[in-house]
Design a protein around this motif. Structure first.
Motif, PDB file in Angstrom:
ATOM      1  N   ASN A   1     -13.914  21.014  56.556  1.00 57.85           N
ATOM      2  CA  ASN A   1     -14.502  19.723  56.234  1.00 57.85           C
ATOM      3  C   ASN A   1     -13.715  18.585  56.878  1.00 57.85           C
ATOM      4  O   ASN A   1     -12.705  18.807  57.555  1.00 57.85           O
ATOM      5  N   ALA A   2     -14.166  17.350  56.662  1.00 55.36           N
ATOM      6  CA  ALA A   2     -13.561  16.194  57.339  1.00 55.36           C
ATOM      7  C   ALA A   2     -12.104  15.996  56.964  1.00 55.36           C
ATOM      8  O   ALA A   2     -11.287  15.596  57.803  1.00 55.36           O
TER       9      ALA A   2
ATOM     10  N   SER B   1      -9.743  16.313  60.324  1.00 56.05           N
ATOM     11  CA  SER B   1      -8.961  15.122  60.678  1.00 56.05           C
ATOM     12  C   SER B   1      -7.470  15.423  60.618  1.00 56.05           C
ATOM     13  O   SER B   1      -6.699  14.974  61.472  1.00 56.05           O
TER      14      SER B   1
ATOM     15  N   LEU C   1     -23.300   8.379  61.161  1.00 56.53           N
ATOM     16  CA  LEU C   1     -22.401   9.518  61.368  1.00 56.53           C
ATOM     17  C   LEU C   1     -23.159  10.686  61.990  1.00 56.53           C
ATOM     18  O   LEU C   1     -24.208  11.094  61.487  1.00 56.53           O
TER      19      LEU C   1
ATOM     20  N   SER D   1     -21.299  16.983  61.705  1.00 54.33           N
ATOM     21  CA  SER D   1     -19.992  17.417  62.195  1.00 54.33           C
ATOM     22  C   SER D   1     -20.080  18.551  63.202  1.00 54.33           C
ATOM     23  O   SER D   1     -19.145  18.745  63.986  1.00 54.33           O
TER      24      SER D   1
ATOM     25  N   ASN E   1     -16.868  11.110  63.505  1.00 52.96           N
ATOM     26  CA  ASN E   1     -17.788  11.858  62.642  1.00 52.96           C
ATOM     27  C   ASN E   1     -17.481  11.792  61.151  1.00 52.96           C
ATOM     28  O   ASN E   1     -18.099  12.518  60.360  1.00 52.96           O
ATOM     29  N   TYR E   2     -16.548  10.950  60.725  1.00 49.27           N
ATOM     30  CA  TYR E   2     -16.272  10.858  59.289  1.00 49.27           C
ATOM     31  C   TYR E   2     -15.825   9.461  58.896  1.00 49.27           C
ATOM     32  O   TYR E   2     -15.465   8.628  59.745  1.00 49.27           O
TER      33      TYR E   2
ATOM     34  N   TYR F   1     -12.923  11.382  51.825  1.00 46.37           N
ATOM     35  CA  TYR F   1     -13.398  11.702  53.175  1.00 46.37           C
ATOM     36  C   TYR F   1     -14.898  11.993  53.082  1.00 46.37           C
ATOM     37  O   TYR F   1     -15.339  12.761  52.222  1.00 46.37           O
TER      38      TYR F   1
ATOM     39  N   ASP G   1     -18.406  13.001  55.354  1.00 47.43           N
ATOM     40  CA  ASP G   1     -19.008  13.427  56.615  1.00 47.43           C
ATOM     41  C   ASP G   1     -20.416  13.939  56.363  1.00 47.43           C
ATOM     42  O   ASP G   1     -20.860  14.075  55.221  1.00 47.43           O
TER      43      ASP G   1
ATOM     44  N   ARG H   1     -23.071  17.074  57.088  1.00 51.43           N
ATOM     45  CA  ARG H   1     -23.094  18.487  57.468  1.00 51.43           C
ATOM     46  C   ARG H   1     -24.536  18.948  57.676  1.00 51.43           C
ATOM     47  O   ARG H   1     -25.415  18.668  56.857  1.00 51.43           O
TER      48      ARG H   1
END
Length: 485
Positions: free
Chosen positions: A321-322, A326, A356, A359, A366-367, A388, A390, A392
């Motif tokens: 995940n973001a 990151s 956004l 991902s 993207n986040y 965070y 994002d 999906r």
């Protein structure tokens, strides 16, 4: 690993003085030093180990004495990766019990988070049609040089379940060049920033003598120490040292003794995998254990570890995940979205909009990262959280995402103190990543704990969603529905 792997993970480095303990002999007051690591375990306890800088062998520390959070005599708290020195009594099983719990000296700090280099330009279009650009750093690609060792305990009835060709295919795909298998997932999830060096990749089968430490206790440190010694004899110490990471494949017959799918050292370079459908034969298991080596921990949902199915770091068959991508340096925030606080959400009730990309498409912009400093509780550095956000979509590396997570906006919370300290601090600490919200297009969620409303907007283009944020003072009703979601 997932169902049976414990909450914490630890491993430590040892000095040459502690490597060999003759049967029946207790070594007292041994001076040891090395890198303290956290090892993933499965019995509900903790296991720290020391890794010897000279030969990478592991020395387990007594779980009854050496527990986290552990501090040195000066009050400094250890984290995985810290270099320490101490004296200990080494028992006949090769376990180090610190002679004096306070007599531990920090010799060096844990490594900092992944360094970044290079840059990328990100263009973001807002819902009002304006554009903005930003330049963000991007992590230099990692091309892991991996040695996989197939453990062969045939002498006591535990023969390997996979041969070298099968392992090579699992990691590098049918062609053996990284097109398929685990390597392809690494490349997809990291946008080409995390790869297996197919040329350097190697698999060897290492015959081993048997010991109750392995066959009865399933001591991971004994497995790796024995494998390393055999592999060095086969390949030569110089060739062995040329690999960056090491993986040990256990024979299927040990599954009843080793009740886990995989183990890893946090911030180290070793992983252990079972020969099973949920072990080496599952790419998400291999990825989870591998990313533990780079400082990532497990992902949570509803206060339950592993229960986040949006990521391989939970129980998902999907990319990280973001909060995780990151941290790895694979993804960058949207323009103006790297630290959304009161300087960005300047007034309660006034939304801010972003677009956004899903991902799976790109790591660039993207986040969103929310730093909710409008909360009085944000000054409490033990409980403060960052968010965070994002988008999906179930394609490419995320093709197996379930409908609970895709196509959706996903929201994760993390410990703010640790998150804000990166990249110079808390490199291998557990930020307690937890998914707390999934939002479909044209829907909203009221995060009352954060005085924040998050809207899943309309799709701007294919798999690019408008996302709107609005903070409120006392009630979500202060945030009106965004026109033209």
């Amino acid at each position: 690993m997932f169902e049976t792997c414990a909450r914490r993970e630890a491993a430590v480095l040892i000095s040459n003085a502690a490597q060999d303990t003759a049967p029946g002999q207790l070594k007292k007051n041994q001076a040891v030093q090395g890198q303290l690591l956290y090892l993933t375990i499965h019995d509900g306890g903790e296991q720290w180990v020391l890794r010897n800088a000279a030969d990478s062998s592991l020395l387990p520390l007594d779980k009854k004495i050496f527990k986290a959070p552990k501090k040195d005599k000066d009050g400094k708290e250890f984290q995985s990766g810290t270099k320490i020195g101490m004296t200990c009594d080494i028992d006949t099983d090769g376990v180090c019990a610190p002679s004096d719990g306070s007599d531990v000296t920090v010799l060096g700090s844990a490594p900092v988070a992944l360094t970044t280099s290079g840059s990328t330009t990100i263009t973001t279009t807002t819902t009002t049609g304006t554009t903005a650009t930003t330049t963000a750093t991007a992590t230099a690609p990692i091309n892991q040089r991996l040695l996989v060792m197939i453990m062969d305990y045939s002498i006591c009835g535990f023969a390997p379940g996979l041969n070298e060709s099968a392992i090579r295919s699992i990691f590098l795909g049918p062609t053996g060049n990284g097109a398929g298998g685990v390597a392809q997932k690494y490349t997809q999830c990291s946008y080409g920033k995390f790869n297996i060096n197919a040329t350097a990749f190697r698999v060897v089968t290492v015959p081993q003598n048997c010991s109750t430490t392995v066959t009865a206790s399933c001591a991971s440190w004994a497995i790796s120490n024995g494998a390393d010694t055999a592999a060095k004899a086969m390949l030569g110490a110089t060739v062995f040292a040329g690999f960056t990471h090491y993986t040990y494949i256990l024979p299927p017959g040990l599954a009843s003794r080793c009740t886990w799918a995989g183990l890893a050292t946090i911030g180290g370079n070793q992983t252990w995998l079972q020969t099973s459908s949920y072990g080496v034969n599952r790419w998400a298991t291999v990825m989870q254990e591998t990313l533990h080596n780079y400082g990532l921990w497990h992902s949570w949902r509803n206060g339950v570890e592993y229960e986040d199915y949006s990521t391989a770091m939970g129980r998902g068959d999907a990319c990280p995940n973001a909060a995780e991508t990151s941290r790895m340096g694979w993804a960058t925030p949207a323009s103006g979205g790297g630290a959304i606080n009161t300087t960005v959400l300047t007034s309660a009730g006034v939304p801010r909009s972003y677009v956004l990309p899903a991902s799976y498409i790109t790591g660039n912009g993207n986040y969103l990262r929310v730093v909710p400093n409008w909360l009085p509780s944000y000054t409490n550095y033990q409980t403060a959280k960052n968010l965070y956000i994002d988008v999906r979509v179930a394609k490419l590396g995320d093709a197996a995402l379930g409908t609970a997570y895709a196509p959706m906006v996903n929201i994760h919370e993390v410990n703010a103190t640790m998150d804000n300290g990166l990249p110079t601090s808390y490199a291998n600490s557990d930020r307690k990543i937890q998914v707390i919200g999934m939002i479909a297009s044209l829907a909203r969620v009221n995060l009352t704990a954060y005085n924040l409303v998050v809207y899943g907007g309309s799709w701007a283009t294919t798999d690019n969603m408008r996302v709107h944020l609005c903070r409120f003072a006392t009630s979500p009703s202060h945030c009106k529905d965004v026109v033209g979601l």
